[in-house]
Design a protein around this motif. Structure first.
Motif, PDB file in Angstrom:
ATOM      1  N   UNK A 133      62.862  46.644   7.146  1.00 30.99           N
ATOM      2  CA  UNK A 133      63.736  45.479   6.992  1.00 30.99           C
ATOM      3  C   UNK A 133      62.926  44.221   6.691  1.00 30.99           C
ATOM      4  N   UNK A 134      61.760  44.105   7.323  1.00 29.70           N
ATOM      5  CA  UNK A 134      60.878  42.975   7.015  1.00 29.70           C
ATOM      6  C   UNK A 134      60.347  43.066   5.582  1.00 29.70           C
ATOM      7  N   UNK A 135      59.986  44.273   5.166  1.00 32.44           N
ATOM      8  CA  UNK A 135      59.516  44.476   3.794  1.00 32.44           C
ATOM      9  C   UNK A 135      60.624  44.127   2.804  1.00 32.44           C
ATOM     10  N   UNK A 136      61.854  44.514   3.138  1.00 33.76           N
ATOM     11  CA  UNK A 136      62.991  44.222   2.269  1.00 33.76           C
ATOM     12  C   UNK A 136      63.167  42.710   2.082  1.00 33.76           C
ATOM     13  N   UNK A 137      63.079  41.971   3.197  1.00 39.91           N
ATOM     14  CA  UNK A 137      63.256  40.522   3.074  1.00 39.91           C
ATOM     15  C   UNK A 137      62.089  39.886   2.320  1.00 39.91           C
ATOM     16  N   UNK A 138      60.881  40.406   2.551  1.00 43.53           N
ATOM     17  CA  UNK A 138      59.721  39.900   1.810  1.00 43.53           C
ATOM     18  C   UNK A 138      59.905  40.151   0.315  1.00 43.53           C
ATOM     19  N   UNK A 139      60.483  41.300  -0.035  1.00 42.09           N
ATOM     20  CA  UNK A 139      60.762  41.582  -1.439  1.00 42.09           C
ATOM     21  C   UNK A 139      61.771  40.618  -2.023  1.00 42.09           C
ATOM     22  N   UNK A 140      62.763  40.247  -1.209  1.00 45.24           N
ATOM     23  CA  UNK A 140      63.757  39.271  -1.668  1.00 45.24           C
ATOM     24  C   UNK A 140      63.120  37.910  -1.894  1.00 45.24           C
ATOM     25  N   UNK A 141      62.229  37.508  -0.991  1.00 40.71           N
ATOM     26  CA  UNK A 141      61.508  36.238  -1.161  1.00 40.71           C
ATOM     27  C   UNK A 141      60.728  36.250  -2.467  1.00 40.71           C
ATOM     28  N   UNK A 142      60.007  37.344  -2.727  1.00 40.71           N
ATOM     29  CA  UNK A 142      59.228  37.457  -3.959  1.00 40.71           C
ATOM     30  C   UNK A 142      60.133  37.488  -5.187  1.00 40.71           C
TER      31      UNK A 142
END
Length: 212
Positions: A133-142
């Motif tokens: 879930x953290x990786x998913x949000x980091x992907x959204x930020x990028x």
């Protein structure tokens, strides 16, 4: 001159933005509060519910479909903003690619738990869900960095060539500026980007083709 062949890409833009909005709103309203004190427990309880897993998988498919439609829309948008087409394409492709990565990361735990009998939702495997879930949000930020490149390019093209209406360009400019807040604003800017895509699609649909 107004390029031909932008009606159906415009429709694709409307559909892409609408699907993104649906997927994001449903996902925001149906996701575990994994950042709180009881984040692990709530995450495990969330994924133990087969209905939550099925909905997560369905919304991931909706987001992936929205991404493919966005690419069709993007090609026409690049033609319209010819003076900045390279930046529009680069930013748009980056946005779609990273959004798809974020979507897959956010859904893979649910998909695995639903379709792999050897994988059981427990507090031990729940930590994997927290990481994803953290990786998913980091992907959204990028992904919103890519969106910002696209939106700044469209804004600049509108200022120099009038490629798109000024109100749409300035709306995109505001979203791009908000993207600079990174992890603090990505949850909002991705929603605004979806809305911008719908409006841009409408603009393309209503724009008459070049006369022969």
């Amino acid at each position: 001159m107004r390029p031909r062949g932008i009606f159906w890409p415009g429709v694709a833009g409307i559909a892409s933005g609408a699907l993104m909005l649906v997927a994001l709103v449903v996902t925001y309203g149906n996701s575990p509060d994994y950042e709180g004190r009881n984040g692990l427990r709530e995450t495990v309880e969330f994924y133990r519910d087969a209905g939550n897993r099925d909905l997560t998988e369905a919304m991931a498919l909706v987001m992936l479909a929205a991404g493919l439609l966005f690419l069709f829309f993007l090609a026409a948008l690049a033609r319209v903003t010819a003076s900045r087409s390279s930046l529009v394409l680069v930013g748009g492709i980056l946005f779609v690619a990273l959004t798809m990565i974020a979507t897959i990361a956010g859904a893979i735990y649910a998909i695995t738990a639903s379709h792999t009998e050897a994988f059981v939702v427990t507090p031990g495997t729940g930590t994997v869900a927290l990481l994803l879930l953290d990786v998913s949000y980091a992907g959204t930020v990028a992904a919103m960095v890519g969106a910002a490149v696209l939106l700044f390019a469209v804004w600049r093209a509108s200022r120099t060539t009038g490629a798109v209406p000024q109100w749409l360009a300035w709306f995109g400019f505001v979203i791009a500026v908000l993207c600079l807040a990174g992890p603090f604003s990505a949850w909002l800017t991705v929603l605004l980007m979806a809305l911008w895509t719908v409006l841009a699609g409408v603009v393309l649909v209503l724009r008459p083709p070049t006369e022969a």
